[in-house]
Design a protein around this motif. Structure first.
Motif, PDB file in Angstrom:
ATOM      1  N   ARG A  56       0.843  -1.208   0.000  1.00 31.80           N
ATOM      2  CA  ARG A  56       0.000   0.000   0.000  1.00 31.80           C
ATOM      3  C   ARG A  56       0.872   1.248   0.000  1.00 31.80           C
ATOM      4  O   ARG A  56       0.565   2.237  -0.662  1.00 31.80           O
ATOM      5  N   ARG A 137     -15.499  13.195   3.359  1.00 32.27           N
ATOM      6  CA  ARG A 137     -14.200  12.578   3.104  1.00 32.27           C
ATOM      7  C   ARG A 137     -13.646  13.108   1.793  1.00 32.27           C
ATOM      8  O   ARG A 137     -14.418  13.442   0.876  1.00 32.27           O
ATOM      9  N   LYS A 147      -2.345   6.377   1.925  1.00 29.95           N
ATOM     10  CA  LYS A 147      -1.864   7.087   3.101  1.00 29.95           C
ATOM     11  C   LYS A 147      -0.916   8.224   2.706  1.00 29.95           C
ATOM     12  O   LYS A 147       0.278   8.211   3.005  1.00 29.95           O
ATOM     13  N   TYR A 152      -4.415  13.699   5.134  1.00 26.06           N
ATOM     14  CA  TYR A 152      -4.849  13.493   6.514  1.00 26.06           C
ATOM     15  C   TYR A 152      -5.309  14.764   7.219  1.00 26.06           C
ATOM     16  O   TYR A 152      -5.844  14.711   8.328  1.00 26.06           O
ATOM     17  N   GLU A 181     -16.125   5.994   5.978  1.00 28.63           N
ATOM     18  CA  GLU A 181     -15.212   5.394   6.959  1.00 28.63           C
ATOM     19  C   GLU A 181     -15.055   6.378   8.103  1.00 28.63           C
ATOM     20  O   GLU A 181     -15.743   7.400   8.150  1.00 28.63           O
ATOM     21  N   THR A 183     -11.969   8.510  10.685  1.00 30.67           N
ATOM     22  CA  THR A 183     -10.755   9.269  10.363  1.00 30.67           C
ATOM     23  C   THR A 183      -9.532   8.364  10.269  1.00 30.67           C
ATOM     24  O   THR A 183      -8.565   8.708   9.608  1.00 30.67           O
ATOM     25  N   GLY A 184      -9.580   7.213  10.938  1.00 27.82           N
ATOM     26  CA  GLY A 184      -8.442   6.297  10.887  1.00 27.82           C
ATOM     27  C   GLY A 184      -8.846   4.851  11.007  1.00 27.82           C
ATOM     28  O   GLY A 184      -8.034   3.993  11.358  1.00 27.82           O
ATOM     29  N   GLY A 206      -8.492  -0.829   3.923  1.00 26.63           N
ATOM     30  CA  GLY A 206      -7.860  -1.188   5.195  1.00 26.63           C
ATOM     31  C   GLY A 206      -7.384  -2.632   5.199  1.00 26.63           C
ATOM     32  O   GLY A 206      -8.066  -3.535   4.696  1.00 26.63           O
ATOM     33  N   ILE A 207      -6.246  -2.836   5.801  1.00 28.14           N
ATOM     34  CA  ILE A 207      -5.676  -4.184   5.889  1.00 28.14           C
ATOM     35  C   ILE A 207      -6.379  -4.971   6.998  1.00 28.14           C
ATOM     36  O   ILE A 207      -6.641  -6.167   6.859  1.00 28.14           O
ATOM     37  N   THR A 208      -6.776  -4.302   8.047  1.00 28.34           N
ATOM     38  CA  THR A 208      -7.553  -4.975   9.100  1.00 28.34           C
ATOM     39  C   THR A 208      -8.940  -5.328   8.566  1.00 28.34           C
ATOM     40  O   THR A 208      -9.481  -6.395   8.860  1.00 28.34           O
ATOM     41  N   GLY A 238      -8.806  -1.126  12.304  1.00 23.46           N
ATOM     42  CA  GLY A 238      -7.607  -0.404  11.904  1.00 23.46           C
ATOM     43  C   GLY A 238      -6.412  -1.055  12.564  1.00 23.46           C
ATOM     44  O   GLY A 238      -6.551  -1.711  13.601  1.00 23.46           O
ATOM     45  N   THR A 239      -5.262  -0.876  11.961  1.00 19.61           N
ATOM     46  CA  THR A 239      -4.045  -1.456  12.519  1.00 19.61           C
ATOM     47  C   THR A 239      -3.860  -1.026  13.963  1.00 19.61           C
ATOM     48  O   THR A 239      -3.504  -1.823  14.828  1.00 19.61           O
TER      49      THR A 239
END
Ligand code: PMP
Length: 285
Positions: A56, A137, A147, A152, A181, A183-184, A206-208, A238-239
């Motif tokens: 990513r 967003r 990212k 941000y 989504e 904010t993080g 998102g990876i999660t 989120g991570t």
């Protein structure tokens, strides 16, 4: 003693690295970052889904013209973690344009930096108080959901506005009332035992989120705010947040959250290396 960091092929104490105030990234947000977690396991420590994070980040770098070597940054991450003797940690790689103002970045130096800090979950098992944000967003047609540092500012404004009203996190929706989504974190809901991942083109992949879909077979589709408000449970992924239960959406209280809590426990077992089946998601160091 200062922690170890890595920058431009050198590992050294954090206080030996600095950049001048005219770095392009500081003025225009011309950088790309990642948020990655490592966890202590029974048998050493491991980074969770390192390759996906590096992929990513590479995508983000391509968008703004930064050369990114996944192998080099991957090795740098492991070197920093080892040097700091970190196990439960948060890892922050950042690739950015260096000294030079203006938007002609082609001739500028590109920098790559990696830091790690000791870390436990940022939300823990606490219940998130979520506020529907008055902000929209970033549209993916204007700035891709990657990212990218400058993007941000959008998250920051929404988070700041929600915090001022006493909430812990902000929820973005689009003009037609579809959920995007937070904010993080990405958003999921549970209705009658069925888990649904909110899908939206403006949301970060998102990876999660992907991990939860792979683990549960959750349906991924567009969800309106109206539908979300009717959910039995809402959770964020989120991570850093891992799997966090939402305890309140605007004025509505939610919970208990049995499906979310079971999933959260499963996820925490996997990241801590308790599932042989998911060992390929771990990079041990
Ligand atoms: N959306 C945004 C805007 C984020 O910054 C993050 C954190 N990276 C997420 C979603 C969750 O993504 P991941 O699960 O890959 O950490």
């Amino acid at each position: 003693m200062s922690l170890y960091q890595w920058m431009d092929a050198r590992l050294g104490p954090a206080d030996t690295f600095s950049v001048p105030l005219n770095v392009n990234a500081l003025h225009y947000g011309t950088g790309v970052f990642e948020g990655i977690r490592s966890y202590a396991t029974q048998d050493g420590a491991a980074v969770f889904r390192l390759r996906e994070h590096l992929l990513r980040m590479k995508q983000g770098c391509e968008v703004i013209g930064i050369d990114f070597d996944m192998d080099e940054i991957g090795e740098a991450i492991l070197a920093v973690l080892r040097a700091n003797q970190h196990r439960d940690a948060y890892i922050r790689p950042l690739s950015f344009y260096g000294s030079g103002l203006g938007l002609d970045v082609e001739a500028l130096q590109q920098h790559h930096w990696v830091a790690s800090v000791p870390w436990n979950s940022h939300l823990g098992s606490a219940k998130v108080k979520l506020a529907h944000s008055p902000f929209r967003r970033n549209r993916h047609t204007s700035i891709p959901p990657l990212k990218l540092c400058g993007a941000y500012v959008n998250s920051l404004m929404a988070k700041h506005e929600a915090t001022k009203r006493g909430f812990g996190e902000a929820l973005f929706t689009d003009e037609s009332g579809l959920v995007v989504e937070c904010t993080g974190e990405n958003v999921f809901m549970v209705k009658n035992g069925q888990i649904t991942a909110v899908e939206h083109p403006d949301a970060l992949g998102g990876i999660t989120r992907r991990t939860v879909i792979e683990l549960t077979g959750a349906d991924s589709r567009a969800v309106s705010l109206e539908e979300l408000r009717e959910a039995d449970e809402i959770f964020l992924t989120g991570t850093s947040a891992e799997i966090a239960q939402v305890g309140q959406l605007d004025q509505r209280e939610l919970g208990p959250n049995p499906v979310t809590l079971t999933l959260r426990a499963r996820y925490l077992g996997i990241v801590r290396g308790e599932s042989a089946e998911h060992e390929t998601w771990l990079t041990r160091f």
